[in-house]
Write a protein that holds these residues in place. Structure first.
Motif, PDB file in Angstrom:
ATOM      1  N   SER A 192      -2.299  13.845  -4.129  1.00  0.00           N
ATOM      2  CA  SER A 192      -0.983  13.293  -4.441  1.00  0.00           C
ATOM      3  C   SER A 192      -0.954  11.767  -4.524  1.00  0.00           C
ATOM      4  N   LEU A 193      -1.777  11.085  -3.727  1.00  0.00           N
ATOM      5  CA  LEU A 193      -1.747   9.618  -3.737  1.00  0.00           C
ATOM      6  C   LEU A 193      -3.053   8.973  -4.181  1.00  0.00           C
ATOM      7  N   GLY A 194      -4.029   9.767  -4.537  1.00  0.00           N
ATOM      8  CA  GLY A 194      -5.309   9.207  -4.965  1.00  0.00           C
ATOM      9  C   GLY A 194      -6.266   9.005  -3.807  1.00  0.00           C
ATOM     10  N   LYS A 210       4.202   4.549  -2.006  1.00  0.00           N
ATOM     11  CA  LYS A 210       4.792   5.819  -1.584  1.00  0.00           C
ATOM     12  C   LYS A 210       4.317   6.159  -0.170  1.00  0.00           C
ATOM     13  N   VAL A 211       5.096   6.988   0.503  1.00  0.00           N
ATOM     14  CA  VAL A 211       4.758   7.413   1.863  1.00  0.00           C
ATOM     15  C   VAL A 211       4.770   8.933   1.925  1.00  0.00           C
ATOM     16  N   GLN A 212       3.710   9.491   2.450  1.00  0.00           N
ATOM     17  CA  GLN A 212       3.655  10.931   2.669  1.00  0.00           C
ATOM     18  C   GLN A 212       3.124  11.186   4.081  1.00  0.00           C
ATOM     19  N   PHE A 213       3.326  12.394   4.574  1.00  0.00           N
ATOM     20  CA  PHE A 213       2.791  12.707   5.899  1.00  0.00           C
ATOM     21  C   PHE A 213       2.233  14.118   5.926  1.00  0.00           C
ATOM     22  N   PHE A 214       1.322  14.323   6.861  1.00  0.00           N
ATOM     23  CA  PHE A 214       0.722  15.633   7.095  1.00  0.00           C
ATOM     24  C   PHE A 214       0.690  15.888   8.589  1.00  0.00           C
ATOM     25  N   ALA A 230       0.825  -1.211   0.000  1.00  0.00           N
ATOM     26  CA  ALA A 230       0.000   0.000   0.000  1.00  0.00           C
ATOM     27  C   ALA A 230       0.854   1.254   0.000  1.00  0.00           C
ATOM     28  N   SER A 231       0.320   2.316  -0.571  1.00  0.00           N
ATOM     29  CA  SER A 231       0.867   3.649  -0.350  1.00  0.00           C
ATOM     30  C   SER A 231       0.249   4.182   0.938  1.00  0.00           C
ATOM     31  N   VAL A 232       1.011   4.982   1.681  1.00  0.00           N
ATOM     32  CA  VAL A 232       0.613   5.332   3.047  1.00  0.00           C
ATOM     33  C   VAL A 232       0.661   6.837   3.271  1.00  0.00           C
ATOM     34  N   MET A 256       9.536  -0.534   2.761  1.00  0.00           N
ATOM     35  CA  MET A 256       9.135  -0.738   1.369  1.00  0.00           C
ATOM     36  C   MET A 256      10.327  -1.090   0.478  1.00  0.00           C
ATOM     37  N   SER A 257      11.443  -0.384   0.666  1.00  0.00           N
ATOM     38  CA  SER A 257      12.605  -0.602  -0.202  1.00  0.00           C
ATOM     39  C   SER A 257      13.197  -1.992   0.003  1.00  0.00           C
ATOM     40  N   LYS A 258      13.173  -2.482   1.238  1.00  0.00           N
ATOM     41  CA  LYS A 258      13.710  -3.822   1.510  1.00  0.00           C
ATOM     42  C   LYS A 258      12.915  -4.899   0.783  1.00  0.00           C
ATOM     43  N   LEU A 259      11.615  -4.640   0.595  1.00  0.00           N
ATOM     44  CA  LEU A 259      10.742  -5.613  -0.055  1.00  0.00           C
ATOM     45  C   LEU A 259      10.470  -5.263  -1.511  1.00  0.00           C
TER      46      LEU A 259
END
Length: 297
Positions: A78-80, A53-57, A22-24, A45-48
């Motif tokens: 940005s992520l749908g 994508k990951v974003q924060f607010f 998932a994108s988070v 995510m990169s290890k797998l």
């Protein structure tokens, strides 16, 4: 979208869904914690070799409706559209009833109930229009299923979210949007450490009966149950007993849980009498200790 996503159960949920591809979107107040959490989830995510994508607010979910609405719009731009909303943000302060300030009671209600309701309104509107289906998760507490010494305000705020979720489950079912309520036991999180700083001795002794769980355990069960459309999610024997005993008129989402509620409720009520007796003994014992200490002084 995960509120309270910078630490504790929320961050563990972020890692779990990231491993599933998932994108988070992480939502919390502390920017430095959010930045660290984003880096940690991106590393997962990169290890797998995941493409998410990951974003924060940085946002206060108990703040203004306008700010919450803008945050949701920016996140979706940005992520749908949000497919899965997990309301993890919340906090507890355990104090004797007469020591609770009106401001603290209001703060707990705002963060544990009103904030998740307002955010869910904003997300659900998008779910109905932009996609066919979705998942909404509310993180309540085992203290939301019964009132405990020191938790008069906290238990009330976490119980309120359950009743609201029941109504929302009925409203959203025709739209293929499921609602799950998670009832974590005491969990080894930064919030739990902070909660213990003001917790009366009676509350500590009562809480110890159910043990202390890891946030990863709670998170995995939460995600598994909510993706299956289960109404309730919990871990541990005490959690199973409580959710079965307190099912009431709650939604029926699977045959196994329903059968457990039908055939085990009487037995669990008998077991609960022992728990309640032991809790009462703790309260009475600590009360007597205080009286004896006053006399000796």
């Amino acid at each position: 979208m995960i509120t309270g996503g910078s630490s504790g159960i929320g961050l563990s949920v972020a890692h779990d869904v990231a491993r599933r591809g998932a994108s988070v979107t992480l939502v919390a107040r502390n920017v430095s914690r959010l930045e660290k959490a984003q880096q940690e989830v991106e590393l997962t995510m990169s290890k797998l070799s995941m493409d998410g994508k990951v974003q924060f607010f940085s946002s206060d979910i108990s703040g203004s409706v306008k700010n919450i609405s803008e945050m949701v719009k920016n996140a979706e731009a940005s992520l749908g559209p949000v497919y899965m909303l997990i309301n993890c943000a919340g906090f507890a302060r355990a104090q004797k009833f007469e020591d609770l300030s009106p401001d603290l009671m209001k703060q707990m209600l705002d963060i544990n109930f009103t904030g998740p309701m307002v955010l869910t309104q904003e997300v659900v509107r998008g779910m109905k229009v932009q996609q066919e289906g979705g998942v909404v998760v509310f993180v309540s507490s085992q203290a939301g299923l019964l009132g405990l010494y020191g938790f008069s305000a906290y238990s009330a705020s976490k119980a309120a979210i359950v009743r609201a979720a029941e109504a929302l489950h009925m409203e959203l079912k025709p739209h293929n949007i499921s609602v799950t309520v998670c009832y974590p036991p005491d969990t080894d999180t930064p919030g739990f450490v902070e909660e213990n700083q003001t917790k009366p001795i009676e509350t500590k002794l009562i809480s110890e009966a159910a043990g202390l769980f890891k946030p990863e355990e709670v998170a995995k069960k939460l995600v598994d149950d909510s993706l299956c459309g289960a109404w309730s999610s919990t871990v541990g024997l005490e959690g199973f007993m409580l959710t079965t005993l307190c099912a009431g008129m709650g939604p029926i989402t699977d045959a196994a849980s329903f059968m457990a509620q039908v055939f085990l409720s009487g037995l669990f009520r008998s077991v609960s009498a022992f728990y309640l007796w032991s809790f009462t003994r703790i309260v009475e014992r600590e009360h007597k200790k205080r009286l004896e200490n006053k006399k000796s002084e």
